[in-house]
Enzyme design. Structure first.
Site, PDB file in Angstrom:
ATOM      1  NE  ARG A   1     -12.088  17.510  48.184  1.00 36.22           N
ATOM      2  CZ  ARG A   1     -12.788  18.511  48.709  1.00 36.22           C
ATOM      3  NH1 ARG A   1     -13.604  18.286  49.716  1.00 36.22           N
ATOM      4  NH2 ARG A   1     -12.664  19.735  48.279  1.00 36.22           N
TER       5      ARG A   1
ATOM      6  CG  ASP B   1      -6.878  23.895  47.249  1.00 35.70           C
ATOM      7  OD1 ASP B   1      -5.785  23.542  47.765  1.00 35.70           O
ATOM      8  OD2 ASP B   1      -7.522  23.172  46.496  1.00 35.70           O
TER       9      ASP B   1
ATOM     10  CG  ASP C   1      -4.572  25.483  44.875  1.00 35.26           C
ATOM     11  OD1 ASP C   1      -3.882  24.485  44.602  1.00 35.26           O
ATOM     12  OD2 ASP C   1      -5.659  25.735  44.313  1.00 35.26           O
TER      13      ASP C   1
ATOM     14  CB  THR D   1     -17.455  11.353  43.446  1.00 30.81           C
ATOM     15  OG1 THR D   1     -16.030  11.202  43.653  1.00 30.81           O
ATOM     16  CG2 THR D   1     -17.790  10.981  42.012  1.00 30.81           C
TER      17      THR D   1
HETATM   18  N1  URA Z   1      -9.638  21.166  51.089  1.00 26.73           N
HETATM   19  C1  URA Z   1      -9.155  22.425  51.137  1.00 26.73           C
HETATM   20  O1  URA Z   1      -7.992  22.664  50.834  1.00 26.73           O
HETATM   21  N2  URA Z   1      -9.983  23.415  51.527  1.00 26.73           N
HETATM   22  C2  URA Z   1     -11.268  23.203  51.876  1.00 26.73           C
HETATM   23  O2  URA Z   1     -11.975  24.150  52.241  1.00 26.73           O
HETATM   24  C3  URA Z   1     -11.761  21.878  51.814  1.00 26.73           C
HETATM   25  C4  URA Z   1     -10.924  20.871  51.420  1.00 26.73           C
END
Ligand code: URA
Length: 210
Positions: free
Chosen positions: A103, A201, A204, A107
């Protein structure tokens, strides 16, 4: 598109621990695995089966076996990899394909950087794994590609969804044979495209920030 939010105390308990910022990566990975197995139980409710004859030590009876062609499980790299074992534990005969999507953080648009799966998915049941349904861009792009290759039904298994992402899926995949199974639909997306309250995330938290 159908949305199925799995309402179960064990799902809620595990998801709450995943949300907690103090949960470390090893615990996050283990809980993701456990949560996916619970979601997989619901997600596979319509998996195709055949009736077969089974001989028990006592008698001959009728039993159930997963059908061929085998279901295909497609984790979206990288965070979807953390969901693969939890899913294949319940679908041990499944074939596994891989989809690398990233992603653009400005954008928020998704692009594909790797694809490893059969070109022809005619008649296949597919389970796509991606922990976070945020803007919906990645999942819509992934599912369109699977349907273009002939998939006849696609179930996306996600840990958490944002209402904005669900709305995009409903709009972009209206009338298509697609189901989303999730543990919860949260409040909203923030200006950085993160789910609120969410869990941060997912990649992560599963693998560290490398
Ligand atoms: N991707 C993620 O890892 N966390 C989010 O909150 C949104 C997209």
């Amino acid at each position: 598109m159908r949305l199925h939010v799995v309402d179960h105390p064990l799902v809620a308990h595990k998801l709450s621990t995943l949300r907690d910022e103090r949960t470390d990566s090893p615990t996050f990975r283990r809980l993701t695995d456990e949560l996916v197995t619970l979601l997989a139980y619901e997600a596979t409710r319509d998996v195709r089966t055949d009736t077969v004859e089974i001989t028990t030590p006592v008698a001959v009876t009728r039993g159930t076996r997963l059908s061929y062609p085998r279901p295909l499980v497609v984790p979206i790299l990288r965070a979807g990899l953390g969901m693969l074992d939890g899913m294949t534990r319940l679908l041990p005969t499944a074939e596994v394909g891989f989809l690398g999507m990233v992603r653009n953080e400005e954008t928020l648009e998704a692009s594909t950087y790797a694809t490893r799966m059969p070109d022809d998915l005619s008649g296949r049941q597919i389970y796509v794994l991606d922990p976070m349904l945020a803007t919906g861009g990645t999942l819509v792009a992934a599912i369109r590609m699977l349907l273009e290759r002939g998939a006849t039904d696609v179930t996306a298994v996600v840990l958490l969804a944002a209402p904005e992402g669900v709305a995009v899926m409903e709009r972009e995949l209206a009338g298509r044979p697609v189901t989303v199974v999730t543990a919860a639909v949260d409040e909203r997306l923030n200006e950085h495209g993160y789910i609120v309250p969410g869990l941060g995330d997912a990649g992560d938290r599963l693998y560290g920030t490398a």
